[in-house]
Structure formats: C-alpha cells, structure tokens
Design an enzyme around this catalytic site. Structure first.
Site, PDB file in Angstrom:
ATOM      1  N   ALA A  96     -15.240  27.695 -27.601  1.00  0.00           N
ATOM      2  CA  ALA A  96     -16.534  28.339 -27.351  1.00  0.00           C
ATOM      3  C   ALA A  96     -16.783  28.558 -25.868  1.00  0.00           C
ATOM      4  O   ALA A  96     -17.666  29.346 -25.493  1.00  0.00           O
ATOM      5  CB  ALA A  96     -17.663  27.482 -27.930  1.00  0.00           C
ATOM      6  N   LYS A  97     -16.013  27.901 -25.018  1.00  0.00           N
ATOM      7  CA  LYS A  97     -16.211  28.024 -23.570  1.00  0.00           C
ATOM      8  C   LYS A  97     -15.929  29.436 -23.070  1.00  0.00           C
ATOM      9  O   LYS A  97     -16.360  29.809 -21.983  1.00  0.00           O
ATOM     10  CB  LYS A  97     -15.324  27.009 -22.835  1.00  0.00           C
ATOM     11  N   ASP A  98     -15.191  30.224 -23.859  1.00  0.00           N
ATOM     12  CA  ASP A  98     -14.971  31.630 -23.482  1.00  0.00           C
ATOM     13  C   ASP A  98     -16.299  32.360 -23.322  1.00  0.00           C
ATOM     14  O   ASP A  98     -16.478  33.178 -22.409  1.00  0.00           O
ATOM     15  CB  ASP A  98     -14.149  32.347 -24.554  1.00  0.00           C
ATOM     16  N   ALA A 101     -17.984  31.177 -20.026  1.00  0.00           N
ATOM     17  CA  ALA A 101     -17.272  31.647 -18.834  1.00  0.00           C
ATOM     18  C   ALA A 101     -17.536  33.131 -18.585  1.00  0.00           C
ATOM     19  O   ALA A 101     -17.825  33.543 -17.455  1.00  0.00           O
ATOM     20  CB  ALA A 101     -15.774  31.392 -18.984  1.00  0.00           C
TER      21      ALA A 101
END
Length: 404
Positions: A96-98, A101
């Site tokens: 989910a960090k995409d 970012a």
C-alpha cells in the site's frame, strides 16, 4: 484515331467512386468488428476464460491502486462470517506504500519542491516497504531515492532496494529521540542538501509518519475502493498501524458512509498502540527496563506497531472501536495456516490482521462482513518471519492459533 476524352474522364470518375465505396465498406467493416465482434468475443471470453481486463495505461505509476479484494475462504468457512482481504500487495511495488509515495511525490511536484530529471533526491526513513515504493517511483519519475533504514531490516528488502538502485543509509535501531534514528537521519540528509548554496539539487524529506498526504490518499482511494467492492456493505475493517495512514484514511471514509462500521486496530506484541486505544495509556510490558530486545517494537513483525503517536495515527483515533493485541506466535501460525489452507503466502502484518479478524468474528458472531488488508508478500520476510513460520506443522488449526 482521336482520344475519347469523355470516356477517359468517366473512367476516372468510376475509379474514384469505386475507391470511395470500397473505403466506406472497409470503414463499416472495421466499425462492425470493433463495436460488435470484439465486444462479443470479450464477453464470451470473460465469462469462461478471462477475468476482467484493465485497459492499456502509460507508466508503472498508472497501475497504483484499484487493487483486488478476495474472500479468504478458510476463515469464512470456519467462522460463519465473510472475511475478505484487500490485496494491497498487488500494487506495482508490492504494498500500500505505493499509494502514499506517489501522493507525496505529486504534491511536492505541484509545490515546486521536486523537478523531474534534475538530480533531485527523495529522502525517507523506513523499515523497508515505503523505501521500495519510493525507489521504484523515483526511477519511473526521474528522481533519486535515498533511504535511511534500520540495519536489521530483512535481507530481502535490503537486496531489493539495492537492486532498484536506491541510495541506502543503514543505521542502528534507536528511539525517535535519538538524532541518528533512521527517520531523523533522513531529515538531516534532506536539510544538508537544501541548505548547501553550492548544491543545485533539491531534496525533500517524505516524512511518511507525519505527512498529511499519507492518510488522505487512503481516504480518497483505498476507502472508496473497499466500499464499492463490498457493495456498500461492511461491518468491520481491521488493519495494523505503522504510520497510521491506512487505518486513518480508510477508517474515516467507511465511518462517514456508515457510522456503524467497526474500525479495529490489530497490534503486534511490543507495540503500545493497543493499550492507547483500549485504555488511553501508551505502554507495553516490554517497556520495563531491561526487557526490550529491540528499540522500536519488540516483535518479529515488520511494518506495524509503534511506541509513539504519529500525526497519521491521531487522525485514526476518533474512528477506532477497539484494538486487538496479537502475539508473534499467533501471527506465525496464522501465516502458515493461510499458506497451507488458502495458498496465500503473505507477510507478517497481514497475518496479524487475520488473527484479529478471527477473534472479531468469534466475538460478534456469524454473518459479519469483515475486511482486512493483505499488506505485502511473504517473499519479503523469508529470512526472519517466514524462517520461523516455515517450521510450523502443516496441520496447524485455528484452535492452535487462538490458544496462545
């Protein structure tokens, strides 16, 4: 014999007309193929052979979000509830960090803090997954990623970051008050470049823990996706908290759609967040002097659990119904159980969420529609978490998991 110019002119007209007619027929045939034949074939294939196909897009950043949601069949069967997982591991960077970012990069581009292909640098302090997302997007969008991270981060994540070409700065695990802690190291690196008048580059400190765009992107995308995929019918949403962005954004959105949705925090051992939610006290037994193995959180689990309050977690607090503490032993057993019974090879934080889902299902009874987040793949945890999970017998049961 004199040339019949009238016949020659008529021949040209006939030829031009024929060409026009043929062109029109070809156009009609092409339109028929595109509008009738191709959709018909797609419909036939989609019902038998193919899942729904996404359209062509441009750039890896276009593939972030709109992740699948699946039912975890074994957990649903044993509880009488419907337990689903939002597959955030299906993002291009594997987590989910995409989403976070990309949101942070786009915001800084709009503010003029970053310019593509000018040597600008994105600094971030992260235990792994966020760094991977920034490394991938930095490559795709024309930047350099400089990642400060604990030196005991799993070798898989370190190897992947190196392969992606990120600049790595490993530091000793330390408390946030330590100036050399990985988050503080990233901040200092960014300041060093921006304060150097002879350095033409710009740098940003992404600051995922305190950045407002973290929870907001989940409010704008992840939450609405879950609501739509669940046909606007969710009883419980469960997730852990690293920065707090996912549970804050999704929790706020779901609560606004239906205030009866329970937002539940799944918290690993060693983290103080569960006690904060349930009792208003930020404390865990491993805080006792001399008992802590690791400075940040005393657990095998990477990516979630914290002993300080972040801006993003504070945004979640008004919507949290309760918190469930999950031990490392329970998480290890659940990871193996899901792998053997569902073919789901997931990371440690997803296992934590699923233990909490089972406990919630048993507490509130059959019929609940529960959604958890599958955060990342087990492939990122082979040398630490899955090194131990692999030794658990294949005949592990839910009772074995819950008895801990």
């Amino acid at each position: 014999m004199p040339i019949n110019w009238n016949w020659n002119w008529n021949w040209k007209l006939v030829l031009q007309s024929s060409i026009s007619i043929v062109s029109a027929l070809l156009l009609i045939q092409q339109l028929h193929h595109e509008l009738i034949v191709v959709p018909s074939r797609r419909n036939k294939k989609s019902s038998k052979d193919l899942t729904l196909l996404s359209p062509r897009t441009r750039g890896i950043e276009s593939q972030i979000g709109n992740t699948p949601l699946i039912e975890i069949k074994s957990l649903s069967k044993i509880t009488g509830c419907k337990i689903y997982a939002k597959l955030e591991l299906a993002n291009p960077g594997g987590s989910a960090k995409d989403r976070v970012a990309l949101a942070i990069i786009r915001h800084n581009e709009q503010m003029g803090n970053l310019t593509p292909y000018h040597g600008d640098i994105i600094f971030e302090g992260t235990s792994g997954s966020t760094g991977i997302s920034f490394a991938i997007l930095a490559n795709a969008l024309g930047y350099t990623a400089h990642i400060c991270l604990p030196d005991d981060t799993s070798p898989e994540k370190l190897s992947l970051l190196r392969a992606l070409g990120a600049e790595l700065e490993p530091v000793k695990p330390a408390s946030i008050v330590d100036p050399n802690q990985y988050t503080n190291a990233a901040r200092k690196g960014s300041d060093r470049i921006n304060n150097d008048p002879e350095d033409p580059r710009h740098a940003i400190f992404a600051d995922q823990f305190e950045n407002d765009y973290n929870w907001r992107i989940h409010y704008e995308t992840t939450g609405p996706e879950i609501w739509q995929q669940m046909d606007e019918n969710v009883d419980v949403f469960i997730n852990g908290s690293g920065t707090g962005g996912t549970i804050a954004g999704v929790g706020k959105y779901l609560h606004e759609q239906n205030s009866q949705v329970k937002i539940i925090l799944a918290d690993p051992q060693g983290s103080g967040l569960a006690n904060r939610v349930n009792y208003g006290v930020m404390y865990d037994t491993v805080e006792k002097e001399g008992t802590r193995r690791r400075h940040q959180v005393d657990t095998l689990v990477e990516g979630i659990g914290l002993n300080r309050l972040t801006w993003n977690f504070k945004q979640a607090e008004p919507y949290l119904h309760e918190a469930i503490r999950v031990s490392d032993d329970q998480a290890l057993k659940m990871a193996k159980y899901l792998c053997i019974n569902d073919g789901l090879f997931w990371g440690s934080s997803a296992a934590i969420n699923c233990v909490a889902a089972i406990q919630t299902a048993l507490k509130y009874g059959p019929g609940q529609r529960i959604v958890v987040v599958a955060c990342d793949s087990g492939a990122r945890h082979l040398s630490k978490f899955w090194k131990q999970a692999s030794d658990i017998p294949n005949d592990i049961t839910i009772n074995d998991i819950l008895e801990n």
